[in-house]
Motif scaffolding. Sequence first.
Motif, PDB file in Angstrom:
ATOM      1  N   MET A   1      64.922  76.245  -8.174  1.00  0.00           N
ATOM      2  CA  MET A   1      63.895  76.100  -9.222  1.00  0.00           C
ATOM      3  C   MET A   1      64.556  75.503 -10.469  1.00  0.00           C
ATOM      4  O   MET A   1      65.595  75.991 -10.905  1.00  0.00           O
ATOM      5  N   ASN A   2      63.958  74.455 -11.033  1.00  0.00           N
ATOM      6  CA  ASN A   2      64.552  73.915 -12.254  1.00  0.00           C
ATOM      7  C   ASN A   2      64.184  74.801 -13.461  1.00  0.00           C
ATOM      8  O   ASN A   2      63.371  75.719 -13.354  1.00  0.00           O
ATOM      9  N   ASN A   3      64.831  74.519 -14.606  1.00  0.00           N
ATOM     10  CA  ASN A   3      64.667  75.421 -15.762  1.00  0.00           C
ATOM     11  C   ASN A   3      63.237  75.425 -16.300  1.00  0.00           C
ATOM     12  O   ASN A   3      62.747  76.464 -16.742  1.00  0.00           O
ATOM     13  N   SER A   4      62.563  74.274 -16.259  1.00  0.00           N
ATOM     14  CA  SER A   4      61.185  74.232 -16.781  1.00  0.00           C
ATOM     15  C   SER A   4      60.264  75.094 -15.930  1.00  0.00           C
ATOM     16  O   SER A   4      59.405  75.823 -16.458  1.00  0.00           O
ATOM     17  N   THR A   5      60.461  75.022 -14.605  1.00  0.00           N
ATOM     18  CA  THR A   5      59.648  75.858 -13.710  1.00  0.00           C
ATOM     19  C   THR A   5      59.931  77.331 -13.986  1.00  0.00           C
ATOM     20  O   THR A   5      59.005  78.156 -14.060  1.00  0.00           O
ATOM     21  N   PHE A   6      61.220  77.655 -14.153  1.00  0.00           N
ATOM     22  CA  PHE A   6      61.571  79.045 -14.467  1.00  0.00           C
ATOM     23  C   PHE A   6      60.859  79.496 -15.751  1.00  0.00           C
ATOM     24  O   PHE A   6      60.257  80.583 -15.804  1.00  0.00           O
ATOM     25  N   VAL A   7      60.900  78.658 -16.799  1.00  0.00           N
ATOM     26  CA  VAL A   7      60.304  79.034 -18.093  1.00  0.00           C
ATOM     27  C   VAL A   7      58.807  79.279 -17.921  1.00  0.00           C
ATOM     28  O   VAL A   7      58.262  80.297 -18.379  1.00  0.00           O
ATOM     29  N   HIS A   8      58.131  78.378 -17.229  1.00  0.00           N
ATOM     30  CA  HIS A   8      56.676  78.529 -17.072  1.00  0.00           C
ATOM     31  C   HIS A   8      56.342  79.803 -16.301  1.00  0.00           C
ATOM     32  O   HIS A   8      55.447  80.549 -16.677  1.00  0.00           O
ATOM     33  N   LYS A   9      57.087  80.068 -15.222  1.00  0.00           N
ATOM     34  CA  LYS A   9      56.830  81.293 -14.431  1.00  0.00           C
ATOM     35  C   LYS A   9      57.099  82.540 -15.273  1.00  0.00           C
ATOM     36  O   LYS A   9      56.379  83.525 -15.194  1.00  0.00           O
ATOM     37  N   TYR A  10      58.160  82.468 -16.075  1.00  0.00           N
ATOM     38  CA  TYR A  10      58.546  83.651 -16.854  1.00  0.00           C
ATOM     39  C   TYR A  10      57.513  83.966 -17.943  1.00  0.00           C
ATOM     40  O   TYR A  10      57.139  85.125 -18.148  1.00  0.00           O
ATOM     41  N   VAL A  11      57.055  82.914 -18.658  1.00  0.00           N
ATOM     42  CA  VAL A  11      56.215  83.186 -19.833  1.00  0.00           C
ATOM     43  C   VAL A  11      54.740  83.373 -19.474  1.00  0.00           C
ATOM     44  O   VAL A  11      54.001  83.980 -20.254  1.00  0.00           O
ATOM     45  N   GLU A  12      54.335  82.871 -18.313  1.00  0.00           N
ATOM     46  CA  GLU A  12      52.907  82.931 -17.973  1.00  0.00           C
ATOM     47  C   GLU A  12      52.302  84.335 -18.160  1.00  0.00           C
ATOM     48  O   GLU A  12      51.253  84.469 -18.802  1.00  0.00           O
ATOM     49  N   PRO A  13      52.931  85.395 -17.640  1.00  0.00           N
ATOM     50  CA  PRO A  13      52.317  86.724 -17.828  1.00  0.00           C
ATOM     51  C   PRO A  13      52.439  87.266 -19.256  1.00  0.00           C
ATOM     52  O   PRO A  13      51.842  88.301 -19.572  1.00  0.00           O
ATOM     53  N   LEU A  14      53.205  86.580 -20.101  1.00  0.00           N
ATOM     54  CA  LEU A  14      53.456  87.109 -21.455  1.00  0.00           C
ATOM     55  C   LEU A  14      52.495  86.554 -22.494  1.00  0.00           C
ATOM     56  O   LEU A  14      52.484  87.003 -23.637  1.00  0.00           O
TER      57      LEU A  14
END
Length: 171
Positions: A1-14
Amino acid sequence: MNNSTFVHKYVEPLIGSEDICVDMTAGNGNDTLFLCKRVKKVYAFDISEEAIRKTAERIKDYDNVVLVNDSHANLDKYIKEKIRLFIFNLGYLPKAEQYSVTEASETLKAVQKAYEFLEKDGYIVITFYLGHRGGKDEYYLLTRYLSDSNITIQETYRQDKPDSPVTLILR
Ligand SMILES: C[S@@+](CC[C@H](N)C(=O)[O-])C[C@H]1O[C@@H](n2cnc3c(N)ncnc32)[C@H](O)[C@@H]1O
Protein backbone atom coordinates in the motif's frame (compact mmCIF):
# COMPACT_ATOMS: atom_id res chain seq x y z
CA MET A 1 0.00 0.00 0.00
CA ASN A 2 1.44 3.40 -0.87
CA ASN A 3 1.49 6.22 1.70
CA SER A 4 -1.48 8.11 0.22
CA THR A 5 -3.64 4.98 0.38
CA PHE A 6 -2.51 4.42 3.97
CA VAL A 7 -3.41 8.04 4.89
CA HIS A 8 -6.87 7.83 3.34
CA LYS A 9 -7.64 4.49 5.04
CA TYR A 10 -6.36 5.77 8.37
CA VAL A 11 -8.23 9.10 8.45
CA GLU A 12 -11.52 7.96 6.91
CA PRO A 13 -13.05 6.78 10.23
CA LEU A 14 -11.72 9.89 12.02
CA ILE A 15 -13.56 12.53 9.97
CA GLY A 16 -17.24 13.31 9.54
CA SER A 17 -19.74 15.56 7.81
CA GLU A 18 -19.48 18.35 10.40
CA ASP A 19 -15.68 18.65 10.29
CA ILE A 20 -13.41 21.29 8.79
CA CYS A 21 -10.13 19.94 7.40
CA VAL A 22 -7.08 21.35 5.65
CA ASP A 23 -5.04 19.99 2.77
CA MET A 24 -1.75 21.82 3.35
CA THR A 25 -0.26 20.84 -0.04
CA ALA A 26 -3.01 20.61 -2.65
CA GLY A 27 -0.77 19.42 -5.54
CA ASN A 28 -2.87 17.43 -7.99
CA GLY A 29 -5.89 17.64 -5.69
CA ASN A 30 -6.10 13.99 -4.63
CA ASP A 31 -6.27 14.70 -0.89
CA THR A 32 -8.54 17.72 -1.37
CA LEU A 33 -11.00 15.63 -3.39
CA PHE A 34 -10.88 12.82 -0.81
CA LEU A 35 -11.64 15.30 1.99
CA CYS A 36 -14.32 17.42 0.33
CA LYS A 37 -16.44 14.32 -0.36
CA ARG A 38 -16.52 13.57 3.38
CA VAL A 39 -16.47 16.77 5.42
CA LYS A 40 -18.27 20.11 5.71
CA LYS A 41 -15.46 22.38 4.54
CA VAL A 42 -11.91 22.04 3.23
CA TYR A 43 -9.14 24.61 2.93
CA ALA A 44 -6.48 23.64 0.36
CA PHE A 45 -3.18 25.50 0.16
CA ASP A 46 -0.49 25.47 -2.50
CA ILE A 47 2.14 28.00 -3.55
CA SER A 48 1.99 26.72 -7.12
CA GLU A 49 -0.65 28.28 -9.40
CA GLU A 50 -0.53 25.15 -11.51
CA ALA A 51 -1.39 23.00 -8.47
CA ILE A 52 -4.30 25.28 -7.59
CA ARG A 53 -5.57 25.07 -11.18
CA LYS A 54 -5.32 21.27 -11.19
CA THR A 55 -7.03 21.01 -7.81
CA ALA A 56 -9.83 23.38 -8.93
CA GLU A 57 -10.49 21.08 -11.88
CA ARG A 58 -10.58 17.98 -9.64
CA ILE A 59 -13.09 19.49 -7.19
CA LYS A 60 -15.27 21.35 -9.68
CA ASP A 61 -18.40 19.40 -8.62
CA TYR A 62 -18.05 20.47 -4.97
CA ASP A 63 -18.71 23.87 -3.39
CA ASN A 64 -17.17 23.29 0.04
CA VAL A 65 -13.51 23.96 -0.81
CA VAL A 66 -11.56 27.18 -0.22
CA LEU A 67 -8.51 27.14 -2.49
CA VAL A 68 -5.61 29.28 -1.29
CA ASN A 69 -2.70 30.11 -3.59
CA ASP A 70 -0.31 30.95 -0.75
CA SER A 71 2.11 29.20 1.55
CA HIS A 72 0.64 26.97 4.24
CA ALA A 73 2.85 28.91 6.66
CA ASN A 74 0.34 31.78 6.25
CA LEU A 75 -2.65 29.67 7.21
CA ASP A 76 -3.63 32.04 10.03
CA LYS A 77 -4.47 34.72 7.42
CA TYR A 78 -7.25 32.50 6.05
CA ILE A 79 -8.46 30.16 8.78
CA LYS A 80 -10.48 31.25 11.78
CA GLU A 81 -12.10 27.96 12.82
CA LYS A 82 -10.91 24.94 14.77
CA ILE A 83 -9.63 22.18 12.48
CA ARG A 84 -10.22 18.46 12.77
CA LEU A 85 -7.44 17.28 10.45
CA PHE A 86 -4.45 18.73 8.62
CA ILE A 87 -2.85 16.68 5.84
CA PHE A 88 0.68 17.54 4.69
CA ASN A 89 1.94 15.62 1.67
CA LEU A 90 5.39 17.15 1.33
CA GLY A 91 7.89 17.20 -1.52
CA TYR A 92 7.26 18.34 -5.07
CA LEU A 93 4.43 18.22 -7.54
CA PRO A 94 5.14 15.32 -9.93
CA LYS A 95 5.11 16.09 -13.68
CA ALA A 96 4.65 19.82 -13.07
CA GLU A 97 5.63 22.50 -15.58
CA GLN A 98 7.46 24.35 -12.78
CA TYR A 99 9.39 22.74 -9.91
CA SER A 100 7.78 23.69 -6.62
CA VAL A 101 8.95 21.88 -3.50
CA THR A 102 8.23 22.20 0.22
CA GLU A 103 11.01 23.77 2.31
CA ALA A 104 11.94 22.64 5.80
CA SER A 105 11.72 26.02 7.59
CA GLU A 106 8.38 26.88 5.97
CA THR A 107 6.98 23.42 6.78
CA LEU A 108 8.07 23.80 10.41
CA LYS A 109 6.26 27.18 10.67
CA ALA A 110 3.15 25.62 9.14
CA VAL A 111 3.14 22.67 11.56
CA GLN A 112 3.58 25.00 14.54
CA LYS A 113 0.64 27.14 13.38
CA ALA A 114 -1.46 24.05 12.62
CA TYR A 115 -1.26 23.06 16.29
CA GLU A 116 -2.75 26.46 17.26
CA PHE A 117 -5.86 25.67 15.20
CA LEU A 118 -6.14 21.93 15.88
CA GLU A 119 -9.22 20.66 17.73
CA LYS A 120 -8.41 19.01 21.06
CA ASP A 121 -8.88 15.54 19.59
CA GLY A 122 -7.76 16.45 16.06
CA TYR A 123 -4.98 14.98 13.92
CA ILE A 124 -2.04 16.18 11.87
CA VAL A 125 -0.79 13.78 9.20
CA ILE A 126 2.55 14.39 7.51
CA THR A 127 4.10 12.40 4.67
CA PHE A 128 7.81 13.06 4.10
CA TYR A 129 9.68 12.15 0.91
CA LEU A 130 13.35 11.44 1.52
CA GLY A 131 14.58 10.83 -2.02
CA HIS A 132 14.78 14.40 -3.39
CA ARG A 133 17.25 17.16 -2.47
CA GLY A 134 16.29 18.68 0.88
CA GLY A 135 13.83 15.89 1.71
CA LYS A 136 15.95 14.31 4.43
CA ASP A 137 16.77 17.72 5.99
CA GLU A 138 13.04 18.49 6.14
CA TYR A 139 12.38 15.12 7.82
CA TYR A 140 15.17 15.58 10.39
CA LEU A 141 14.21 19.19 11.23
CA LEU A 142 10.57 18.27 11.76
CA THR A 143 11.20 15.07 13.74
CA ARG A 144 13.63 16.97 15.99
CA TYR A 145 10.92 19.60 16.60
CA LEU A 146 8.34 16.88 17.40
CA SER A 147 10.66 15.20 19.86
CA ASP A 148 11.72 18.51 21.52
CA SER A 149 8.04 19.49 21.86
CA ASN A 150 6.98 16.10 23.28
CA ILE A 151 4.43 15.70 20.50
CA THR A 152 2.87 12.23 20.37
CA ILE A 153 3.48 10.24 17.21
CA GLN A 154 0.47 7.97 17.22
CA GLU A 155 1.51 5.90 14.22
CA THR A 156 4.36 5.70 11.69
CA TYR A 157 3.96 4.14 8.26
CA ARG A 158 6.70 3.38 5.77
CA GLN A 159 7.36 0.66 3.25
CA ASP A 160 10.47 -1.42 3.76
CA LYS A 161 12.58 0.09 0.95
CA PRO A 162 15.52 2.53 1.05
CA ASP A 163 14.40 6.18 1.10
CA SER A 164 10.72 5.23 0.98
CA PRO A 165 8.30 7.97 2.15
CA VAL A 166 7.47 8.19 5.85
CA THR A 167 4.00 9.06 7.13
CA LEU A 168 3.51 10.24 10.72
CA ILE A 169 0.11 10.48 12.41
CA LEU A 170 0.30 13.16 15.11
CA ARG A 171 -2.08 14.23 17.88
C1 LIG B 1 3.66 16.02 -3.18
S1 LIG B 1 2.84 17.45 -3.75
C2 LIG B 1 1.24 17.28 -2.99
C3 LIG B 1 0.36 16.23 -3.60
C4 LIG B 1 -1.11 16.38 -3.24
N1 LIG B 1 -1.37 16.23 -1.82
C5 LIG B 1 -2.06 15.49 -4.02
O1 LIG B 1 -2.87 14.81 -3.41
O2 LIG B 1 -1.99 15.51 -5.26
C6 LIG B 1 3.56 18.76 -2.80
C7 LIG B 1 2.96 20.12 -3.08
O3 LIG B 1 3.40 21.03 -2.06
C8 LIG B 1 3.39 22.31 -2.64
N2 LIG B 1 4.10 23.27 -1.78
C9 LIG B 1 5.44 23.50 -1.70
N3 LIG B 1 5.69 24.46 -0.77
C10 LIG B 1 4.47 24.83 -0.27
C11 LIG B 1 4.06 25.79 0.71
N4 LIG B 1 4.97 26.53 1.37
N5 LIG B 1 2.75 25.93 0.97
C12 LIG B 1 1.82 25.17 0.31
N6 LIG B 1 2.16 24.25 -0.63
C13 LIG B 1 3.46 24.08 -0.91
C14 LIG B 1 4.02 22.07 -4.01
O4 LIG B 1 3.75 23.14 -4.89
C15 LIG B 1 3.36 20.74 -4.40
O5 LIG B 1 2.22 20.96 -5.18
